[in-house]
Design a protein around this motif. Structure first.
Motif, PDB file in Angstrom:
ATOM      1  N   LYS A  40       0.807  -1.222   0.000  1.00 10.75           N
ATOM      2  CA  LYS A  40       0.000   0.000   0.000  1.00 10.75           C
ATOM      3  C   LYS A  40       0.843   1.277   0.000  1.00 10.75           C
ATOM      4  O   LYS A  40       0.296   2.364  -0.190  1.00 10.75           O
ATOM      5  CB  LYS A  40      -0.933  -0.010   1.217  1.00 10.75           C
ATOM      6  CG  LYS A  40      -1.970  -1.131   1.173  1.00 10.75           C
ATOM      7  CD  LYS A  40      -2.906  -1.085   2.375  1.00 10.75           C
ATOM      8  CE  LYS A  40      -3.945  -2.196   2.316  1.00 10.75           C
ATOM      9  NZ  LYS A  40      -4.862  -2.179   3.485  1.00 10.75           N
ATOM     10  N   GLN A  41       2.140   1.154   0.235  1.00  9.14           N
ATOM     11  CA  GLN A  41       2.974   2.343   0.286  1.00  9.14           C
ATOM     12  C   GLN A  41       4.004   2.391  -0.847  1.00  9.14           C
ATOM     13  O   GLN A  41       5.049   3.016  -0.717  1.00  9.14           O
ATOM     14  CB  GLN A  41       3.702   2.430   1.641  1.00  9.14           C
ATOM     15  CG  GLN A  41       2.797   2.822   2.794  1.00  9.14           C
ATOM     16  CD  GLN A  41       3.589   3.078   4.065  1.00  9.14           C
ATOM     17  OE1 GLN A  41       3.826   2.161   4.839  1.00  9.14           O
ATOM     18  NE2 GLN A  41       3.995   4.324   4.270  1.00  9.14           N
ATOM     19  N   VAL A  63       9.834  -1.087 -14.013  1.00 12.98           N
ATOM     20  CA  VAL A  63       9.236  -2.424 -14.083  1.00 12.98           C
ATOM     21  C   VAL A  63       8.648  -2.753 -12.723  1.00 12.98           C
ATOM     22  O   VAL A  63       9.291  -2.548 -11.685  1.00 12.98           O
ATOM     23  CB  VAL A  63      10.277  -3.495 -14.473  1.00 12.98           C
ATOM     24  CG1 VAL A  63       9.668  -4.896 -14.356  1.00 12.98           C
ATOM     25  CG2 VAL A  63      10.767  -3.257 -15.889  1.00 12.98           C
ATOM     26  N   GLY A  64       7.422  -3.246 -12.722  1.00 16.52           N
ATOM     27  CA  GLY A  64       6.783  -3.715 -11.505  1.00 16.52           C
ATOM     28  C   GLY A  64       6.299  -5.141 -11.684  1.00 16.52           C
ATOM     29  O   GLY A  64       5.673  -5.458 -12.702  1.00 16.52           O
ATOM     30  N   TYR A  65       6.602  -6.011 -10.723  1.00 20.44           N
ATOM     31  CA  TYR A  65       6.177  -7.409 -10.799  1.00 20.44           C
ATOM     32  C   TYR A  65       5.571  -7.804  -9.462  1.00 20.44           C
ATOM     33  O   TYR A  65       6.157  -7.563  -8.405  1.00 20.44           O
ATOM     34  CB  TYR A  65       7.377  -8.315 -11.111  1.00 20.44           C
ATOM     35  CG  TYR A  65       7.011  -9.774 -11.298  1.00 20.44           C
ATOM     36  CD1 TYR A  65       6.877 -10.310 -12.570  1.00 20.44           C
ATOM     37  CD2 TYR A  65       6.798 -10.610 -10.205  1.00 20.44           C
ATOM     38  CE1 TYR A  65       6.537 -11.653 -12.745  1.00 20.44           C
ATOM     39  CE2 TYR A  65       6.453 -11.930 -10.367  1.00 20.44           C
ATOM     40  CZ  TYR A  65       6.315 -12.448 -11.642  1.00 20.44           C
ATOM     41  OH  TYR A  65       5.964 -13.776 -11.815  1.00 20.44           O
ATOM     42  N   GLY A  66       4.380  -8.414  -9.517  1.00 20.12           N
ATOM     43  CA  GLY A  66       3.702  -8.820  -8.295  1.00 20.12           C
ATOM     44  C   GLY A  66       2.520  -7.918  -7.994  1.00 20.12           C
ATOM     45  O   GLY A  66       1.886  -7.362  -8.895  1.00 20.12           O
ATOM     46  N   PRO A  67       2.193  -7.713  -6.725  1.00 26.25           N
ATOM     47  CA  PRO A  67       1.063  -6.856  -6.346  1.00 26.25           C
ATOM     48  C   PRO A  67       1.462  -5.377  -6.419  1.00 26.25           C
ATOM     49  O   PRO A  67       1.805  -4.754  -5.424  1.00 26.25           O
ATOM     50  CB  PRO A  67       0.760  -7.293  -4.910  1.00 26.25           C
ATOM     51  CG  PRO A  67       2.063  -7.808  -4.396  1.00 26.25           C
ATOM     52  CD  PRO A  67       2.787  -8.405  -5.570  1.00 26.25           C
ATOM     53  N   VAL A  68       1.428  -4.809  -7.614  1.00 22.50           N
ATOM     54  CA  VAL A  68       1.951  -3.454  -7.843  1.00 22.50           C
ATOM     55  C   VAL A  68       0.837  -2.456  -8.188  1.00 22.50           C
ATOM     56  O   VAL A  68       1.102  -1.418  -8.789  1.00 22.50           O
ATOM     57  CB  VAL A  68       3.008  -3.472  -8.965  1.00 22.50           C
ATOM     58  CG1 VAL A  68       4.234  -4.239  -8.517  1.00 22.50           C
ATOM     59  CG2 VAL A  68       2.441  -4.072 -10.250  1.00 22.50           C
ATOM     60  N   ASP A  69      -0.400  -2.754  -7.763  1.00 18.65           N
ATOM     61  CA  ASP A  69      -1.517  -1.859  -8.077  1.00 18.65           C
ATOM     62  C   ASP A  69      -1.316  -0.458  -7.499  1.00 18.65           C
ATOM     63  O   ASP A  69      -1.747   0.538  -8.086  1.00 18.65           O
ATOM     64  CB  ASP A  69      -2.816  -2.467  -7.536  1.00 18.65           C
ATOM     65  CG  ASP A  69      -4.036  -1.618  -7.866  1.00 18.65           C
ATOM     66  OD1 ASP A  69      -4.179  -1.232  -9.045  1.00 18.65           O
ATOM     67  OD2 ASP A  69      -4.828  -1.324  -6.951  1.00 18.65           O
TER      68      ASP A  69
END
Length: 363
Positions: A246-247, A340-346
């Motif tokens: 979340k942060q 680049v974002g991988y995983g829970p990156v919402d």
């Protein structure tokens, strides 16, 4: 002989190496010569190797750091071979032919593109043997194609998997080539930003101000600054692993603020400490004949000579805080950004906001 024979490929080099007792060096060099010049490339062996490489690709996919850095190269150097993965797509692995290998060897395994290096050997004797075994190699044909410097493309890629336990992020700008005057200042800048792992603790006593921020507000599990150089370009950035999904916006903001701080106000004391850390890590990385051999080979291909540890020490020691600020400004200030974002990156900020934060006006 009880020796060790292996090979590996990076994005710009292929390395064949042997480790043995000093008394067996001559035989080891003969074996390497035969591999490079006399391999039969048996069709049955090629078929067997397809399965090996496909299994290696499966192992790479399990290593999220490797996955993120492959994606980072892919988006940062689009429409360039530097953006390709090392193993390549499965379709290529499954269809490559013996003739493809022969063509590649004849084009690339030429004397002007080779360097040999070794540990505890008689240098003059090794040179004579190399001349005998490799002297028949013919220089490569003149290259007709124009090798263009890869263009760094500001972009982002997000592979969202909400069920994954950790978010893996990489932020990068275009870095410096091996021979760039900014190479050493950016290495020092990388050491200023530093690396940290929550498992190690002691963040409050870390020299990295970013590590202190990350620990204080529980923004990430770990981070690692990197300065990856190639013959004509590079990547400068930070790789982060976090379970605090979340942060992620606070995390990216803190990182970009740290980048701006290095551009504007990194101190002589920070640079002094970073230079000592950098010299220590570079010297420790040469602990053993294999890394020394790799270092010699890479430097011969890049510089045409071997830089001694004392020369490297002098080059690092000559870097000033002003040079670090100038190199960081040239690489970071209002420059394109690859994310680049991988995983829970919402919760990761929109790319346009991340790019806007690179502006001097924002800082």
């Amino acid at each position: 002989m009880g020796g060790h024979l292996n090979a590996y490929t990076s994005r710009e080099q292929t390395v064949y190496y042997a480790k043995s007792l000093a008394s067996d060096v001559s035989t080891s060099v003969e074996i390497l010569s035969d591999i490079l010049q006399g391999s039969t490339l048996d069709p049955a062996a090629i078929e067997r190797e397809r399965g090996v490489i496909n299994r290696e690709a499966e192992e790479v996919d399990k290593n999220k750091e490797e996955v993120v850095f492959d994606h980072l190269h892919g988006i940062a150097f689009q429409r360039s071979s530097l953006g390709y993965t090392i193993l390549g797509p499965k379709a290529n692995i499954d269809t490559i032919t013996r003739q493809d290998l022969l063509d590649y060897i004849s084009k690339n395994y030429t004397p002007e593109r080779m360097a040999t290096a070794a540990g505890g050997v008689d240098h003059d004797q090794l040179v004579k043997q190399a001349e005998k075994l490799f002297g028949g190699l013919k220089p490569g044909a003149p290259r007709t194609e124009i090798i263009k410097k890869p263009t760094f493309v500001g972009s982002d890629l997000r592979a969202r998997f909400d069920s994954h336990p950790t978010a893996h992020l990489a932020f990068a700008v275009e870095g410096a080539s091996w021979t760039s005057p900014n190479y050493w200042p950016l290495l020092v800048a990388q050491a200023v930003i530093g690396s940290w792992d929550r498992a190690l603790g002691a963040a409050s006593h870390s020299s990295s101000k970013f590590a202190q921020q990350v620990s204080k507000y529980n923004l990430a599990n770990s981070f690692m600054s990197f300065n990856t150089s190639y013959s004509d370009t590079g990547l400068f950035g930070t790789y982060i692993v976090s379970e605090n999904f979340k942060q992620l916006d606070d995390l990216s903001h803190a990182l970009q603020q740290e980048w701006h701080r290095v551009c504007l106000s990194v101190t002589e004391a920070e640079v002094f400490r970073a230079k000592n850390q950098l010299k220590t890590s570079l010297l420790l990385s040469l602990d053993g004949t294999t890394p020394i051999c790799e270092d010699i080979g890479r430097q011969m291909l890049v510089y045409g000579k071997r830089l001694t540890p004392w020369e490297v020490d002098g080059l690092i020691e000559s870097v000033t805080a002003e040079q670090v600020r100038a190199a960081a400004q040239e690489a970071i200030y209002d420059k394109e950004l690859a994310v680049v974002g991988y995983g829970p990156v919402d919760a990761l900020q929109d790319y346009n906001r991340l790019r806007a934060a690179m502006s001097p006006i924002y800082a």
